[in-house]
Write an enzyme that holds these catalytic residues in place. Structure first.
Site, PDB file in Angstrom:
ATOM      1  N   THR A 128       0.827  -1.286   0.210  1.00 36.06           N
ATOM      2  CA  THR A 128       0.236   0.099   0.135  1.00 36.06           C
ATOM      3  C   THR A 128       0.940   1.454   0.329  1.00 36.06           C
ATOM      4  OG1 THR A 128      -1.562   1.171   1.394  1.00 36.06           O
ATOM      5  CG2 THR A 128      -0.142  -0.316   2.496  1.00 36.06           C
ATOM      6  N   ASP A 129       0.211   2.395  -0.592  1.00 35.25           N
ATOM      7  CA  ASP A 129       1.015   3.580  -0.357  1.00 35.25           C
ATOM      8  C   ASP A 129       1.095   4.083   0.756  1.00 35.25           C
ATOM      9  OD1 ASP A 129      -1.593   4.499  -0.220  1.00 35.25           O
ATOM     10  OD2 ASP A 129      -1.498   5.955  -1.639  1.00 35.25           O
ATOM     11  N   GLU A 130       0.335   3.434   1.888  1.00 33.14           N
ATOM     12  CA  GLU A 130       0.243   4.195   3.231  1.00 33.14           C
ATOM     13  C   GLU A 130       1.912   3.861   3.867  1.00 33.14           C
ATOM     14  OE1 GLU A 130      -3.139   3.624   5.580  1.00 33.14           O
ATOM     15  OE2 GLU A 130      -4.389   3.357   3.911  1.00 33.14           O
ATOM     16  N   TYR A 152      -1.176  -0.572  11.148  1.00 34.28           N
ATOM     17  CA  TYR A 152      -1.561  -1.088   9.810  1.00 34.28           C
ATOM     18  C   TYR A 152      -0.154  -0.875   8.756  1.00 34.28           C
ATOM     19  CZ  TYR A 152      -3.230  -1.409   5.109  1.00 34.28           C
ATOM     20  OH  TYR A 152      -3.471  -1.755   3.610  1.00 34.28           O
ATOM     21  N   LYS A 156       2.320  -3.607   7.129  1.00 35.12           N
ATOM     22  CA  LYS A 156       2.471  -3.789   5.618  1.00 35.12           C
ATOM     23  C   LYS A 156       4.237  -3.311   5.260  1.00 35.12           C
ATOM     24  CE  LYS A 156      -0.147  -4.635   3.127  1.00 35.12           C
ATOM     25  NZ  LYS A 156      -0.657  -5.914   2.717  1.00 35.12           N
TER      26      LYS A 156
HETATM   27  P1  NAD Z   1      -9.789  -7.048   2.726  1.00 38.18           P
HETATM   28  O1  NAD Z   1      -9.713  -6.874   4.191  1.00 38.18           O
HETATM   29  O2  NAD Z   1     -11.213  -6.751   2.034  1.00 38.18           O
HETATM   30  O3  NAD Z   1      -9.483  -8.621   2.478  1.00 38.18           O
HETATM   31  C1  NAD Z   1      -8.368  -9.407   3.139  1.00 38.18           C
HETATM   32  C2  NAD Z   1      -8.620 -10.696   3.004  1.00 38.18           C
HETATM   33  O4  NAD Z   1      -7.844 -11.341   3.533  1.00 38.18           O
HETATM   34  C3  NAD Z   1      -9.981 -11.350   3.445  1.00 38.18           C
HETATM   35  O5  NAD Z   1     -10.676 -12.060   2.613  1.00 38.18           O
HETATM   36  C4  NAD Z   1      -9.710 -12.008   4.918  1.00 38.18           C
HETATM   37  O6  NAD Z   1     -10.516 -13.304   4.898  1.00 38.18           O
HETATM   38  C5  NAD Z   1      -8.357 -12.548   4.297  1.00 38.18           C
HETATM   39  N1  NAD Z   1      -7.464 -12.940   5.492  1.00 38.18           N
HETATM   40  C6  NAD Z   1      -7.192 -12.006   6.399  1.00 38.18           C
HETATM   41  N2  NAD Z   1      -6.207 -12.715   7.152  1.00 38.18           N
HETATM   42  C7  NAD Z   1      -5.973 -13.824   6.500  1.00 38.18           C
HETATM   43  C8  NAD Z   1      -5.007 -14.937   7.172  1.00 38.18           C
HETATM   44  N3  NAD Z   1      -4.443 -14.968   8.367  1.00 38.18           N
HETATM   45  N4  NAD Z   1      -4.949 -15.872   6.280  1.00 38.18           N
HETATM   46  C9  NAD Z   1      -5.703 -15.787   5.034  1.00 38.18           C
HETATM   47  N5  NAD Z   1      -6.473 -15.080   5.001  1.00 38.18           N
HETATM   48  C10 NAD Z   1      -6.500 -13.963   5.723  1.00 38.18           C
HETATM   49  O7  NAD Z   1      -8.659  -6.172   2.056  1.00 38.18           O
HETATM   50  P2  NAD Z   1      -8.539  -5.529   0.736  1.00 38.18           P
HETATM   51  O8  NAD Z   1      -8.798  -4.065   0.850  1.00 38.18           O
HETATM   52  O9  NAD Z   1      -9.184  -6.218  -0.173  1.00 38.18           O
HETATM   53  O10 NAD Z   1      -6.819  -5.624   0.639  1.00 38.18           O
HETATM   54  C11 NAD Z   1      -6.219  -6.175   0.053  1.00 38.18           C
HETATM   55  C12 NAD Z   1      -4.768  -6.189   0.259  1.00 38.18           C
HETATM   56  O11 NAD Z   1      -4.414  -5.080  -0.566  1.00 38.18           O
HETATM   57  C13 NAD Z   1      -4.320  -5.770   1.605  1.00 38.18           C
HETATM   58  O12 NAD Z   1      -2.880  -6.503   1.624  1.00 38.18           O
HETATM   59  C14 NAD Z   1      -4.053  -4.422   1.673  1.00 38.18           C
HETATM   60  O13 NAD Z   1      -3.078  -4.124   2.640  1.00 38.18           O
HETATM   61  C15 NAD Z   1      -3.785  -4.041   0.390  1.00 38.18           C
HETATM   62  N6  NAD Z   1      -4.376  -2.758  -0.042  1.00 38.18           N
HETATM   63  C16 NAD Z   1      -5.510  -2.289   0.149  1.00 38.18           C
HETATM   64  C17 NAD Z   1      -6.066  -0.907  -0.473  1.00 38.18           C
HETATM   65  C18 NAD Z   1      -7.519  -0.463  -0.260  1.00 38.18           C
HETATM   66  O14 NAD Z   1      -7.518   0.560  -0.406  1.00 38.18           O
HETATM   67  N7  NAD Z   1      -8.452  -1.355   0.142  1.00 38.18           N
HETATM   68  C19 NAD Z   1      -5.224  -0.300  -0.942  1.00 38.18           C
HETATM   69  C20 NAD Z   1      -3.856  -0.575  -1.264  1.00 38.18           C
HETATM   70  C21 NAD Z   1      -3.322  -1.757  -0.860  1.00 38.18           C
END
Ligand code: NAD
Length: 283
Positions: A128-130, A152, A156
């Site tokens: 993430t950009d965070e 968080y 990451k």
């Molecule tokens: P989300 O919370 O919707 O989904 C996370 C998924 O991971 C869920 O399905 C959950 O059940 C699963 N999970 C959690 N812990 C687990 C474990 N121990 N073992 C297996 N599965 C597990 O998240 P998201 O928003 O889809 O983000 C996905 C990725 O993208 C993350 O790594 C996040 O850091 C990154 N990201 C998100 C954003 C955003 O704006 N949402 C932006 C940049 C990066």
């Protein structure tokens, strides 16, 4: 033929990515490995299970459990891991960082060990950009140092450092993507866009942090998926890539736009105390 293990594939971006990949690459097979925490939902993949029955499988499991991860990799003939699995909500990380350290850092370590042991072709860490922290003006580049401000973002960043170290030390072919704030279908409604949309529909207050002047760069989820796809196939191993929307908006603007689109009054906005350590701007 590529056999992809998509960890966290039942969540928001992961489920969109699964659908995107299966549509785009008719010779690819996808195995989703997901713990199904509160954020994971098999409903997000219901159409995928029906449309791609021969090329898609779901296995429930925790990325922190090495035995389970190894078993899936061997039994399913996996050659590539794309890791979306994470605890992903900043507010929860402030209240209870424990699960973030465990899943985001230790879980990534388990996946890296597995990629090393089985000589996988690629291990892409979705970040993430965070991790950069806040920037008042200008833009972060991939060479800027990590300066995370929430548990968080710190977890990451820790995962990224491990991915890089596994490339440098062991030659594991890792790739890192740093996407910006993502919006679109299948997002759990604790995050700001689905929360505000559903609250507006229900005539419930929209809790806006502080002065609402925080700036985020909004990225549509399928554009984020296209960026991850590009890095997975064309990226240079050992490198990190920013994925941006070039679409900066203040939180207040997003809130008012949602109210306008849903046809609800601005009086639904409730100002609440700012989040501790709240980054002012990502870019
Ligand atoms: P989300 O919370 O919707 O989904 C996370 C998924 O991971 C869920 O399905 C959950 O059940 C699963 N999970 C959690 N812990 C687990 C474990 N121990 N073992 C297996 N599965 C597990 O998240 P998201 O928003 O889809 O983000 C996905 C990725 O993208 C993350 O790594 C996040 O850091 C990154 N990201 C998100 C954003 C955003 O704006 N949402 C932006 C940049 C990066």
């Amino acid at each position: 033929m590529r056999n992809l293990l998509i960890t966290g594939g039942a969540g928001f971006i992961g489920s969109n990515f699964v659908r995107y990949i299966l549509h785009k690459y008719p010779d690819y097979r996808v195995v989703v490995y997901d713990k199904l925490t509160y954020a994971g939902n098999l409903e997000n993949l219901k159409d995928v299970a029906a449309d791609f029955a021969g090329r898609y499988a779901f296995i429930q499991g925790d990325i922190c459990e090495g035995v389970g991860v190894r078993k899936v990799v061997v039994e399913q003939g996996i050659d590539t891991i794309v890791n979306f699995a994470a605890e992903s909500h900043v507010d929860r990380s402030i209240l209870e960082p424990d699960a973030f350290i465990r899943t985001d850092i230790y879980g990534t370590y388990v996946l890296l060990e597995t990629a090393k042991e089985f000589h996988l072709a690629r291990m892409l860490q979705v970040s993430t950009d965070e991790i950069y922290g806040s920037i008042a003006e200008g833009y972060f580049s991939e060479d800027d140092p990590a300066c995370p401000n929430s548990p968080y973002a710190a977890s990451k960043a820790g995962a990224e450092h491990l991915a890089r170290a596994y490339y440098v030390t062991y030659g594991v072919p890792t790739l890192i993507t740093r996407g910006s704030n993502t919006f679109g279908p299948y997002q759990y409604p604790e995050k700001v866009t689905p929360l505000f949309i559903t609250n507006a529909i229900d005539n419930a207050p929209l809790p806006l942090y502080g002065d609402g002047q925080q700036v985020r760069d909004w990225l549509y989820v399928l554009d984020h998926c296209a960026g991850i796809d590009l890095v997975l196939h064309k990226g240079q191993v050992g490198e990190a890539y920013n994925i941006a929307g070039e679409n900066e908006r203040r939180n207040r603007e997003i809130t008012e736009r949602i109210l306008d689109l849903v046809g609800k009054p601005r009086s639904l906005v409730r100002h609440v105390s700012d989040r501790p350590g709240h980054d002012r701007r990502y870019a």
